[in-house]
Scaffold this motif. Structure first.
Motif, PDB file in Angstrom:
ATOM      1  N   ILE A 109       0.857  -1.179   0.000  1.00 32.20           N
ATOM      2  CA  ILE A 109       0.000   0.000   0.000  1.00 32.20           C
ATOM      3  C   ILE A 109       0.896   1.232   0.000  1.00 32.20           C
ATOM      4  N   ILE A 110       0.661   2.094  -0.952  1.00 39.08           N
ATOM      5  CA  ILE A 110       1.434   3.330  -1.116  1.00 39.08           C
ATOM      6  C   ILE A 110       0.602   4.466  -0.554  1.00 39.08           C
ATOM      7  N   LEU A 111       1.122   5.164   0.450  1.00 42.07           N
ATOM      8  CA  LEU A 111       0.359   6.204   1.150  1.00 42.07           C
ATOM      9  C   LEU A 111       1.088   7.538   1.064  1.00 42.07           C
ATOM     10  N   LEU A 112       0.423   8.535   0.490  1.00 43.49           N
ATOM     11  CA  LEU A 112       1.013   9.867   0.328  1.00 43.49           C
ATOM     12  C   LEU A 112       0.557  10.790   1.453  1.00 43.49           C
TER      13      LEU A 112
ATOM     14  N   VAL B  74       2.929  12.969 -10.377  1.00 42.36           N
ATOM     15  CA  VAL B  74       2.381  11.802 -11.079  1.00 42.36           C
ATOM     16  C   VAL B  74       3.511  10.947 -11.663  1.00 42.36           C
ATOM     17  N   TYR B  75       4.603  11.580 -12.088  1.00 42.22           N
ATOM     18  CA  TYR B  75       5.749  10.804 -12.562  1.00 42.22           C
ATOM     19  C   TYR B  75       6.388  10.023 -11.410  1.00 42.22           C
TER      20      TYR B  75
ATOM     21  N   VAL C 273      -2.598  14.207  -5.395  1.00 41.44           N
ATOM     22  CA  VAL C 273      -1.605  13.666  -6.326  1.00 41.44           C
ATOM     23  C   VAL C 273      -1.968  12.241  -6.736  1.00 41.44           C
ATOM     24  N   ALA C 274      -2.458  11.447  -5.781  1.00 43.48           N
ATOM     25  CA  ALA C 274      -2.855  10.074  -6.097  1.00 43.48           C
ATOM     26  C   ALA C 274      -3.980  10.059  -7.128  1.00 43.48           C
ATOM     27  N   LEU C 275      -4.961  10.927  -6.968  1.00 45.05           N
ATOM     28  CA  LEU C 275      -6.085  10.974  -7.901  1.00 45.05           C
ATOM     29  C   LEU C 275      -5.632  11.394  -9.298  1.00 45.05           C
ATOM     30  N   TRP C 276      -4.745  12.359  -9.370  1.00 47.73           N
ATOM     31  CA  TRP C 276      -4.256  12.770 -10.689  1.00 47.73           C
ATOM     32  C   TRP C 276      -3.416  11.670 -11.325  1.00 47.73           C
ATOM     33  N   SER C 277      -2.759  10.867 -10.510  1.00 43.94           N
ATOM     34  CA  SER C 277      -2.016   9.725 -11.048  1.00 43.94           C
ATOM     35  C   SER C 277      -2.971   8.710 -11.645  1.00 43.94           C
TER      36      SER C 277
ATOM     37  N   MET D 265      -9.385  17.297  -4.644  1.00 46.58           N
ATOM     38  CA  MET D 265      -8.765  17.126  -5.952  1.00 46.58           C
ATOM     39  C   MET D 265      -8.598  18.470  -6.651  1.00 46.58           C
ATOM     40  N   PRO D 266      -7.393  18.779  -7.085  1.00 42.82           N
ATOM     41  CA  PRO D 266      -7.174  20.021  -7.834  1.00 42.82           C
ATOM     42  C   PRO D 266      -7.994  20.060  -9.123  1.00 42.82           C
ATOM     43  N   PHE D 267      -8.399  21.255  -9.508  1.00 41.18           N
ATOM     44  CA  PHE D 267      -9.138  21.488 -10.749  1.00 41.18           C
ATOM     45  C   PHE D 267     -10.450  20.695 -10.777  1.00 41.18           C
ATOM     46  N   THR D 268     -11.128  20.666  -9.636  1.00 39.58           N
ATOM     47  CA  THR D 268     -12.406  19.959  -9.557  1.00 39.58           C
ATOM     48  C   THR D 268     -13.430  20.554 -10.524  1.00 39.58           C
ATOM     49  N   ARG D 269     -13.480  21.869 -10.608  1.00 38.83           N
ATOM     50  CA  ARG D 269     -14.459  22.502 -11.513  1.00 38.83           C
ATOM     51  C   ARG D 269     -14.205  22.104 -12.959  1.00 38.83           C
ATOM     52  N   GLU D 270     -12.940  22.072 -13.338  1.00 38.20           N
ATOM     53  CA  GLU D 270     -12.596  21.686 -14.701  1.00 38.20           C
ATOM     54  C   GLU D 270     -12.983  20.218 -14.959  1.00 38.20           C
ATOM     55  N   ALA D 271     -12.805  19.382 -13.926  1.00 33.18           N
ATOM     56  CA  ALA D 271     -13.195  17.976 -14.053  1.00 33.18           C
ATOM     57  C   ALA D 271     -14.702  17.851 -14.263  1.00 33.18           C
ATOM     58  N   MET D 272     -15.476  18.645 -13.528  1.00 31.90           N
ATOM     59  CA  MET D 272     -16.928  18.596 -13.671  1.00 31.90           C
ATOM     60  C   MET D 272     -17.365  19.048 -15.052  1.00 31.90           C
TER      61      MET D 272
END
Length: 286
Positions: free
Chosen positions: A21-24, A103-104, A135-139, A161-168
């Motif tokens: 399990i990878i935890l940020l 993400v990289y 970061v995990a979600l963008w990955s 999550m960053p840029f939630t509005r753009e995602a919507m």
């Protein structure tokens, strides 16, 4: 960016490595501090901590390192800049470089852990607290997390999550015949365009991996630093993408509500992980 080494907790003595399990960690923390704080929490069941419940797990805590935070005029441990916690949409341009590097970094760590497990990518789980979840979600949505195969699960603790509005906006296509795959492709392309990078993998791979991944979100209703409304927005996005999602809300956590609620939330996390381990289709032990 050159990141510090991850903080690793190996499986308990006498137990073979079965899952990773990878935890940020979140902002202003570090990998080792986050691991120590998280493992100090106990469940109701015999007052165990997480490693005691899952002795076969390898726990990987990536470290964000420090960066100059414009809003605070100082160096802070952070995956990316956040100009305002009250309105995450302010100065989102400051978040892009950190997200791109992040993400990289996650792609590399996931690849290493999948190799350790002999290619059984479904036995790798990705999790994050607060900014770590970002970061995990963008990955996940850019496909960086899936270049070595599908993952077993995502866990978001006090997530946003960053840029939630753009995602919507990306998910609200006005084409009546738009398919689920088209919506997901729109979201992935939007995020990749924001980062200014090429796709890590095909949209078909991202879609299949997301549909076959279980997810958990847990957030405090009285979280002062990061409002539960961000988690509710994220819940709507994940449900629209048909993610198999479990969402829980809690009250009374320490740190102004911005932490893991003990023992209730830890109990739920343990139950969620046990469900994965007991289901062979998700890489369980059978």
């Amino acid at each position: 960016m050159l990141y510090p080494a991850s903080y690793i907790v190996e499986p308990q003595p006498g137990h073979s490595h079965s899952h990773t399990i990878i935890l940020l960690h979140g902002r202003s923390s570090t990998a080792e501090v986050y691991a120590s704080d998280l493992f100090a929490l106990k469940t109701t069941d015999l007052a165990k901590n997480l490693p005691s419940h899952f002795p076969n797990f390898r726990w990987v805590f990536p470290d964000a390192g420090e960066r100059w935070c414009i809003a605070y005029k100082e160096e802070r441990s952070a995956w990316c800049h956040t100009y305002s916690l009250q309105d995450m949409s302010l100065r989102q341009d400051l978040q892009v470089q950190g997200l791109r590097n992040g993400v990289y970094r996650i792609e590399d760590i996931v690849h290493e852990e999948v190799e350790r497990l002999g290619g059984q990518s479904q036995r790798v789980f990705l999790a994050g607290f607060s900014m770590g979840s970002a970061v995990a979600l963008w990955s996940i949505f850019t496909g960086a997390a899936f270049t070595s195969g599908k993952l077993g699960a995502f866990l978001g603790l006090s997530a946003w999550m960053p840029f939630t509005r753009e995602a919507m906006v990306a998910l609200e296509q006005r084409i009546p015949t738009a398919t689920h795959a088209a919506h997901l492709k729109s979201l992935s392309v939007t995020f990749l365009d924001i980062l200014g990078i090429d796709s890590f993998t095909s949209c078909e791979t991202i879609q299949k991996s997301i549909l076959e991944m279980l997810a958990y979100l847990g957030h405090g209703t009285d979280d002062i630093p990061v409002s539960v409304s961000y988690c509710r927005d994220l819940t709507g996005i994940l449900r629209s993408l048909k993610v198999q999602l479990e969402t829980r809300e809690y009250i009374g956590a320490e740190r102004e509500g911005h932490w893991v609620k003990e023992p209730e939330q830890l109990d739920d996390v343990v139950t969620f992980l046990r469900t994965l381990m007991n289901d062979t289709s998700w890489g369980g032990l059978g």
